[in-house]
Design a protein around this motif. Structure first.
Motif, mmCIF file in Angstrom:
data_model
loop_
_atom_site.group_PDB
_atom_site.id
_atom_site.type_symbol
_atom_site.label_atom_id
_atom_site.label_comp_id
_atom_site.label_asym_id
_atom_site.label_seq_id
_atom_site.Cartn_x
_atom_site.Cartn_y
_atom_site.Cartn_z
ATOM 1 N N GLN A 4 -2.972 0.933 -13.126
ATOM 2 C CA GLN A 4 -2.954 2.153 -13.925
ATOM 3 C C GLN A 4 -2.930 3.400 -13.030
ATOM 4 O OE1 GLN A 4 -4.953 -0.516 -14.567
ATOM 5 N NE2 GLN A 4 -3.943 -1.163 -16.454
ATOM 6 N N GLU A 5 -3.704 3.389 -11.959
ATOM 7 C CA GLU A 5 -3.692 4.516 -11.018
ATOM 8 C C GLU A 5 -2.316 4.668 -10.377
ATOM 9 O OE1 GLU A 5 -7.593 5.075 -8.527
ATOM 10 O OE2 GLU A 5 -7.163 2.930 -8.761
ATOM 11 N N LEU A 6 -1.792 3.548 -9.880
ATOM 12 C CA LEU A 6 -0.512 3.584 -9.168
ATOM 13 C C LEU A 6 0.631 4.016 -10.078
ATOM 14 C CD1 LEU A 6 -0.902 0.288 -7.129
ATOM 15 C CD2 LEU A 6 -1.160 2.631 -6.274
ATOM 16 N N ILE A 7 0.707 3.438 -11.269
ATOM 17 C CA ILE A 7 1.808 3.783 -12.166
ATOM 18 C C ILE A 7 1.647 5.216 -12.669
ATOM 19 C CG2 ILE A 7 0.882 2.939 -14.365
ATOM 20 C CD1 ILE A 7 4.458 2.374 -13.129
ATOM 21 N N VAL A 24 1.800 -3.331 3.568
ATOM 22 C CA VAL A 24 2.141 -1.900 3.564
ATOM 23 C C VAL A 24 1.436 -1.238 2.389
ATOM 24 C CG1 VAL A 24 4.390 -2.153 4.696
ATOM 25 C CG2 VAL A 24 4.240 -2.255 2.217
ATOM 26 N N PRO A 25 1.260 0.088 2.448
ATOM 27 C CA PRO A 25 0.698 0.770 1.277
ATOM 28 C C PRO A 25 1.682 0.711 0.108
ATOM 29 C CG PRO A 25 0.659 2.195 3.231
ATOM 30 C CD PRO A 25 1.484 0.989 3.566
ATOM 31 N N PRO A 26 1.206 0.937 -1.107
ATOM 32 C CA PRO A 26 2.129 1.021 -2.234
ATOM 33 C C PRO A 26 3.160 2.121 -1.968
ATOM 34 C CG PRO A 26 -0.155 1.111 -2.987
ATOM 35 C CD PRO A 26 -0.173 1.208 -1.503
ATOM 36 N N CYS A 27 4.389 1.894 -2.438
ATOM 37 C CA CYS A 27 5.465 2.864 -2.256
ATOM 38 C C CYS A 27 6.130 3.128 -3.600
ATOM 39 C CB CYS A 27 6.515 2.338 -1.285
ATOM 40 S SG CYS A 27 5.907 2.039 0.385
ATOM 41 N N PHE A 39 -2.536 5.393 -0.178
ATOM 42 C CA PHE A 39 -3.471 4.308 -0.476
ATOM 43 C C PHE A 39 -3.502 3.390 0.731
ATOM 44 C CE2 PHE A 39 -2.501 5.617 -4.817
ATOM 45 C CZ PHE A 39 -3.727 5.502 -5.439
ATOM 46 N N PRO A 40 -4.542 2.567 0.845
ATOM 47 C CA PRO A 40 -4.606 1.605 1.954
ATOM 48 C C PRO A 40 -3.496 0.560 1.857
ATOM 49 C CG PRO A 40 -6.748 1.800 0.852
ATOM 50 C CD PRO A 40 -5.745 2.536 0.018
ATOM 51 N N GLU A 49 -4.040 -9.609 -7.578
ATOM 52 C CA GLU A 49 -4.895 -8.992 -8.598
ATOM 53 C C GLU A 49 -4.112 -7.992 -9.446
ATOM 54 O OE1 GLU A 49 -8.323 -7.374 -6.651
ATOM 55 O OE2 GLU A 49 -8.986 -9.338 -5.971
ATOM 56 N N ILE A 50 -3.314 -7.146 -8.800
ATOM 57 C CA ILE A 50 -2.551 -6.133 -9.531
ATOM 58 C C ILE A 50 -1.501 -6.799 -10.406
ATOM 59 C CG2 ILE A 50 -0.913 -4.221 -9.317
ATOM 60 C CD1 ILE A 50 -2.441 -3.445 -6.712
ATOM 61 N N SER A 51 -0.721 -7.691 -9.825
ATOM 62 C CA SER A 51 0.369 -8.302 -10.585
ATOM 63 C C SER A 51 -0.153 -9.244 -11.655
ATOM 64 C CB SER A 51 1.335 -9.036 -9.659
ATOM 65 O OG SER A 51 0.700 -10.130 -9.035
ATOM 66 N N GLY A 52 -1.253 -9.913 -11.387
ATOM 67 C CA GLY A 52 -1.796 -10.864 -12.351
ATOM 68 C C GLY A 52 -2.167 -10.241 -13.674
#
Length: 71
Positions: A4-7, A24-27, A39-40, A49-52
């Protein structure tokens, strides 16, 4: 970080794509350019965890077999 944060950030920046890869960090893709988000570096566990929480079983299987999936 959560999906939710990333999107949310990607939407705010009018990104066409959100790229999540271990090591790599999210892009995100903005106006055709790949931009690293502040982000780290993502670990394989982070990706799992994110995709699941957001992909269906077919995409989970594809991710498990090939190490990548688009959705």
């Amino acid at each position: 970080q959560t999906f939710q944060e990333l999107i949310g950030i990607a939407i705010d920046r009018k990104a066409s794509d959100l790229h999540l890869s271990a090591g790599v960090p999210p892009c995100m893709r903005v106006n055709g350019s790949i931009i690293r988000m502040d982000f780290p570096i993502l670990t394989p566990q982070d990706i799992e965890e994110i995709s699941g929480s957001i992909i269906d079983e077919n995409h989970k299987e594809q991710l498990s077999k090939s190490g990548e999936t688009d959705f």
